[in-house]
Design a protein around this motif. Structure first.
Motif: not given
Length: 405
Positions: A190-195, A305-309, A346-347
């Motif tokens: 997912l971090m590969a999608e970070s802007g 919340v899964e993203y925050i974790l 992240i989008d």
């Protein structure tokens, strides 16, 4: 009077007592040499386990130029300073610090059985320790310890039945580590999608837990989540919950499905500060409240919340928390710094896709964790009854077989 078939024996007559030592820290050649070296953190983090790896290693030069000794496989190590009463068994030859009294078992006592005795008698052993700042079990008192044991054959039978439960718990631990690795791999993708980055305060609300007095910890249908609830493998244990009848002021301190972050560490063990876990409702308590040692992290509307974790369980976040902690006796994370942590942007659609992907991993992990908790509770119940002689092995085997089918 001991149970029939049991007898009191002086432990020093059954096992050779050995001390430990710390090679000089000023000599780097004494360290990182491939010989496992058991320290207090190894014992507190692996209480009741057989260990094969340690957080630190020493070299042969360190052994040769100090009072440290390499002890054989199956040596039973009992912590005797600061955190008194924690027990581990060496899975291979190792050395230990001076914080341990070590027992090399003779033929009349099984190492696993001695481990179980020391686990059952942990609180009793602590009563033999002295000190105002740091409690210490001194060697003469350790040498005077007595144990009540059955025949070696019965000891081995007890160790086998309890060991079957521990083997299953160990297997479950391996499954949890695999799930954790899979979740982290998903987050890395997912971090590969970070802007870019945003302050963590833009993604969540941070609420401090509540303080409590001993009088608050009484029978109650409200439980308090404490630091002891947080495990090293990224989950929380209901065994760390305490009944809480105090005033929690507002629902902001209630936790159910929320993420909590360890803010304080009384032992200055830096790997505790910044540890984040998700807490769900308990079967025993109708409400859960976070203690003052924890910070409750609630995502703002629309952020899963899964993203925050995932963000909070990154090593980068842990290092940030450690860098923003201070204290001479107690490490304390500065809560204001948490909101300034730079989290990846992240989008929102990608966030929700990630959350859906890992939600099933969390559900499976929770189920495994609950099963391990039930196994641990059964192990502890049988442990007391078997060591005392109030229960025979065959009775215990029947209970174990029922849960392991």
């Amino acid at each position: 009077m001991p149970q029939q078939g049991y007898e009191w024996r002086k432990l020093a007559d059954l096992a050779r007592m050995e001390s430990g030592h710390t090679p000089s820290r000023s000599r780097p050649e004494y360290w990182n040499g491939g010989i496992p070296w058991v320290g207090i953190k190894d014992a507190t983090g692996n209480h009741g386990s057989v260990i094969y790896e340690t957080l630190q290693e020493v070299s042969q030069d360190g052994i040769d130029n100090s009072s440290a000794r390499v002890l054989p496989t199956n040596t039973v190590c009992l912590s005797r300073t600061a955190s008194v009463g924690y027990v581990v068994v060496m899975g291979r030859p190792m050395a230990t610090s001076q914080d341990f009294v070590n027992w090399v078992c003779g033929p009349e006592i099984a190492p696993e059985y001695l481990k179980y005795i020391l686990m059952v008698e942990q609180e009793s052993i602590r009563k033999f320790s002295y000190g105002t700042t740091h409690q210490t079990l001194y060697y003469p008192d350790a040498k005077a310890l007595h144990v009540c044991i059955p025949s070696r054959r019965d000891q081995d039978a007890v160790a086998q039945v309890l060991g079957s439960l521990e083997d299953k718990m160990s297997h479950n631990g391996g499954l949890l580590r695999k799930l954790d690795a899979l979740e982290r791999a998903c987050f890395t993708g997912l971090m590969a999608e970070s802007g870019g980055v945003v302050p963590l305060a833009d993604l969540l609300m941070l609420t401090k837990g509540v303080s409590y007095r001993s009088a608050d910890l009484v029978d109650s249908d409200t439980g308090m989540v404490t630091l002891k609830s947080i495990t090293r493998d990224g989950y929380y244990s209901e065994r760390g919950l305490k009944p809480f009848a105090g005033d929690y002021r507002s629902d902001q301190s209630l936790v159910n499905g929320d993420v909590v972050i360890a803010q304080t560490d009384l032992t200055q063990n830096a790997d505790v500060v910044g540890r984040a876990v998700r807490v769900r409702s308990s079967a025993e308590y109708s409400k859960l409240v976070a203690s003052l040692d924890l910070v409750v992290a609630r995502p703002i509307q629309g952020v899963p919340v899964e993203y925050i974790l995932g963000v909070l369980r990154q090593e980068r976040f842990r290092r940030y928390c450690q860098d923003h902690s201070s204290g001479t006796t107690v490490l304390h994370l500065r809560v204001g710094a948490l909101g300034r942590y730079e989290a990846p942007t992240i989008d929102p659609i990608k966030q929700r896709e990630y959350a859906a992907k890992v939600r099933s991993l969390h559900a499976l992990g929770d189920a495994i964790q609950r099963e391990s908790q039930r196994l641990r509770d059964l192990r502890d119940l049988l442990l007391v009854n078997l060591i005392s002689g109030r229960m025979r092995v065959r009775q215990a085997e029947q209970q174990v077989e029922a849960v392991l089918q």
